[in-house]
Design an enzyme around this catalytic site. Structure first.
Site, PDB file in Angstrom:
ATOM      1  N   THR A 368      22.608  61.880  51.788  1.00 29.41           N
ATOM      2  CA  THR A 368      21.799  61.312  50.724  1.00 29.41           C
ATOM      3  C   THR A 368      20.493  61.032  51.425  1.00 29.41           C
ATOM      4  OG1 THR A 368      23.751  60.398  49.662  1.00 29.41           O
ATOM      5  CG2 THR A 368      21.736  59.164  49.324  1.00 29.41           C
ATOM      6  N   THR A 386      20.313  62.124  45.939  1.00 27.92           N
ATOM      7  CA  THR A 386      21.337  62.773  46.753  1.00 27.92           C
ATOM      8  C   THR A 386      21.880  64.051  46.154  1.00 27.92           C
ATOM      9  OG1 THR A 386      23.471  62.332  47.851  1.00 27.92           O
ATOM     10  CG2 THR A 386      23.214  61.454  45.635  1.00 27.92           C
ATOM     11  N   ASN A 388      24.953  64.465  47.438  1.00 27.70           N
ATOM     12  CA  ASN A 388      26.204  63.936  47.965  1.00 27.70           C
ATOM     13  C   ASN A 388      26.403  64.416  49.398  1.00 27.70           C
ATOM     14  OD1 ASN A 388      28.405  62.313  48.015  1.00 27.70           O
ATOM     15  ND2 ASN A 388      29.811  63.816  47.173  1.00 27.70           N
ATOM     16  N   GLY A 461      26.707  57.612  52.282  1.00 30.25           N
ATOM     17  CA  GLY A 461      27.944  57.493  51.498  1.00 30.25           C
ATOM     18  C   GLY A 461      28.391  56.038  51.449  1.00 30.25           C
TER      19      GLY A 461
HETATM   20  N1  GLY Z   1      26.869  60.379  47.002  1.00 30.64           N
HETATM   21  C1  GLY Z   1      26.818  59.159  47.701  1.00 30.64           C
HETATM   22  C2  GLY Z   1      26.755  57.982  46.774  1.00 30.64           C
HETATM   23  O1  GLY Z   1      26.230  58.075  45.690  1.00 30.64           O
HETATM   24  O2  GLY Z   1      27.271  56.949  47.119  1.00 30.64           O
END
Ligand code: GLY
Length: 555
Positions: A368, A386, A388, A461
């Site tokens: 991200t 992001t 992800n 994350g």
């Molecule tokens: N994709 C990471 C989050 O949104 O936490």
């Protein structure tokens, strides 16, 4: 032994006090992002008279070109804004599950999760970034829309020299290597671009030019939509014309909480970030955890136990507020957090199997990227967006040159089964059509005695929330300057797995003391990548994270 660890920490603190790490300083305005060309694009917009929202849109589009690991038009995210007059708002452009999505779509015939939530065409939620940037510009921007896309179009069309950092990341991506179109776009002569080579992205430049000329209409119902839907249909993806046409970013009220003399403005659901930050600060406030000093085993232990308890609540209570009741007020209330505080044994770790979610009232990447901006009028913007995972699903849309997210992996693919961040999630975050996957992104603005103090955020994350927490605590409780707080080693606990992850940089004695308290300690490379700005009297300080090749710049 304990005395020795304390001595080492005191020496480290003393050094950081005597020779504080220096941020970049500017009088008027500042941009900090994960990539230099994108930071420069933001500063150019500010110098041209644009406000912080204009600069945020320009940086977002530029990162989609120069930081393909996470910068994107094929993903989604959040933008938090505090205007100089004190008003605040939060733009939610998180991806949504396609209409054809189903709770068990990533399970095989035996009920086991497959990798298709992480790789390939089926991993993507409906992208939100273009809608979010357009909404931000329409409501709060001041320059003309095409001006904000101009730097990104130029970088994509004319190219930019690939940095050492990007070349290394491209080489190591298994996601990109699996997709023929991604190899065509990010490779030259059958190998990924190397440092110093100029990378041009003509299809991406053309897509951005269409968006500059007709707006988000191109992405959601026009030529870019046509290319995206065609690719989805040909490769077994789920995103249809109706999914794209039905997407709209939304504006929400940010979460607000206090800690000592600070006021924090942060991300509401569908992020778990703001709830996590405020719940954990509530537990820490008044605990006296800070007495033993930054980096001490005692303070790390108490904060880790706090983290453990929040992540148990996260799995139980947090999801898309349009689909489930999230007991936000209960989770961050003084009464609830005081109850959690009482459950923490200051000497011993509680095994995660013995920690279940609490009972709040009212209930019934990696990768991200984050950037922070302050303009000459004092408006502050924090954007975390992001794909992800690094390079998202690894899939580049043929003819449109942009990568698609694998945000569907942020849903609970199967209750009790860890996702790519090892997060064990619950029923409230199961997949459903048009639902948003629960996020951990935590763009945050901090006030001190009512005045702007700092803007910060991070990728990572599940580690995002604990990264933002620690940088804030290092400034608020351990008197570190901005750059020291960003540089300082970090740790992370997320309830399950029952492991305390610690960056290198903590002393072996401290780790020994934590093990003696019952923690399973694992040393990891790095946790989070912070981009932060703080006010220092008449100056703005900008701190890029030394863990990355980010850049702070201002004027
Ligand atoms: N994709 C990471 C989050 O949104 O936490």
């Amino acid at each position: 032994m304990r005395g020795c660890a304390r001595y080492l920490v005191c020496c480290l603190l003393l050094l950081s006090t005597l020779w504080p790490a220096q941020p970049v300083r500017a009088r008027h305005a500042m941009v900090v992002s994960r990539e230099g060309h994108a930071t420069d694009a933001g500063v150019a917009i500010l110098r041209a008279g644009g406000n912080a929202v204009d600069a945020a849109v320009a940086v977002g589009f530029a990162l989609a070109v120069t930081h393909p690991q996470a910068g994107n038009i094929g993903g989604g995210g959040f933008m938090l804004i505090r205007f100089s007059d004190g008003r605040t708002t939060f733009l939610d452009f998180r991806e949504r599950a396609p209409l054809a999505a189903a709770a068990d779509m990533y399970l095989d015939a035996t009920g086991k999760p497959t990798e298709s939530s992480q790789f390939g065409y089926r991993a993507s939620g409906v992208p939100g970034s273009v809608s979010g940037f357009e909404l931000a510009h329409r409501r709060y921007g001041s320059l003309k829309w095409p001006r904000l896309l101009a730097p990104a179009i130029r970088l994509a069309r004319e190219g930019f020299p690939v940095s050492y950092d990007l070349a290394r990341s491209l080489r190591s991506s298994t996601a990109l290597a699996r997709d023929a179109e991604s190899r065509r776009v990010f490779q030259r002569d059958g190998r990924f671009y190397e440092a110093g080579e100029v990378m041009r992205q003509p299809e991406l430049a053309a897509a951005l030019a269409r968006i500059a000329s007709v707006g988000s209409r191109d992405f959601y119902t026009g030529e870019t939509a046509r290319l995206l839907v065609k690719a989805q249909r040909e490769h077994g993806g789920l995103i249809t014309r109706d999914d794209l046409a039905g997407y709209q970013a939304v504006e929400r009220t940010p979460l607000v909480g206090t800690y000592k003399s600070y006021r924090l403005i942060t991300a509401p659901p569908p992020s778990s970030g703001g709830v996590g930050l405020l719940e954990m600060l509530g537990v820490l406030d008044g605990s006296g955890y800070e007495r033993e000093g930054a980096g001490s085993a005692a303070s790390i232990h108490f904060v880790a136990e706090t983290m453990r308890r929040f992540y148990a609540d996260r799995a139980r209570y947090l999801g898309d507020p349009d689909f489930t009741h999230v007991p936000v007020a209960g989770l961050i209330s003084e009464r609830y957090t005081a109850g959690l505080r009482r459950l923490i044994d200051p000497e011993r770790a509680t095994p995660s199997d013995q920690v279940a979610a609490g009972r709040p009232e009212g209930n019934e990447s990696d990768q991200t990227t984050h950037y922070s901006i302050v303009d000459a009028n004092g408006n502050a913007v924090a954007v975390t967006y992001t794909l992800n995972g690094s390079y998202g699903s690894g899939v580049t849309v043929p003819g449109a040159g942009f990568l698609l997210n694998n945000e569907m992996d942020d849903f609970t693919v199967a209750p009790g089964v860890p996702n790519m961040f090892g997060l064990v999630q619950g029923e409230v975050n199961r997949i459903a059509p048009r639902k948003r996957p629960l996020s951990s992104m935590t763009p945050t603005i901090v006030l001190r005695e009512g005045k702007f103090y700092s803007v910060l955020g991070s990728p990572g994350g599940s580690r995002i929330i604990t990264t933002v927490l620690q940088v804030f605590l290092d400034m608020a409780d351990f008197s570190m300057g901005l750059q020291d707080a960003v540089n300082w080693p970090r740790f992370h606990h997320q309830w399950k797995p029952d492991v305390l992850r610690m960056e290198t940089g903590f002393s072996p004695d401290t780790i020994k003391l934590l093990r003696a308290r019952g923690h399973e300690v694992e040393t990891v490379g790095s946790i989070g990548e912070v981009s932060a700005i703080a006010r220092e009297g008449e100056w703005l300080a900008g701190a890029a994270d030394p863990r990355t090749a980010g850049k702070a710049s201002g004027y």
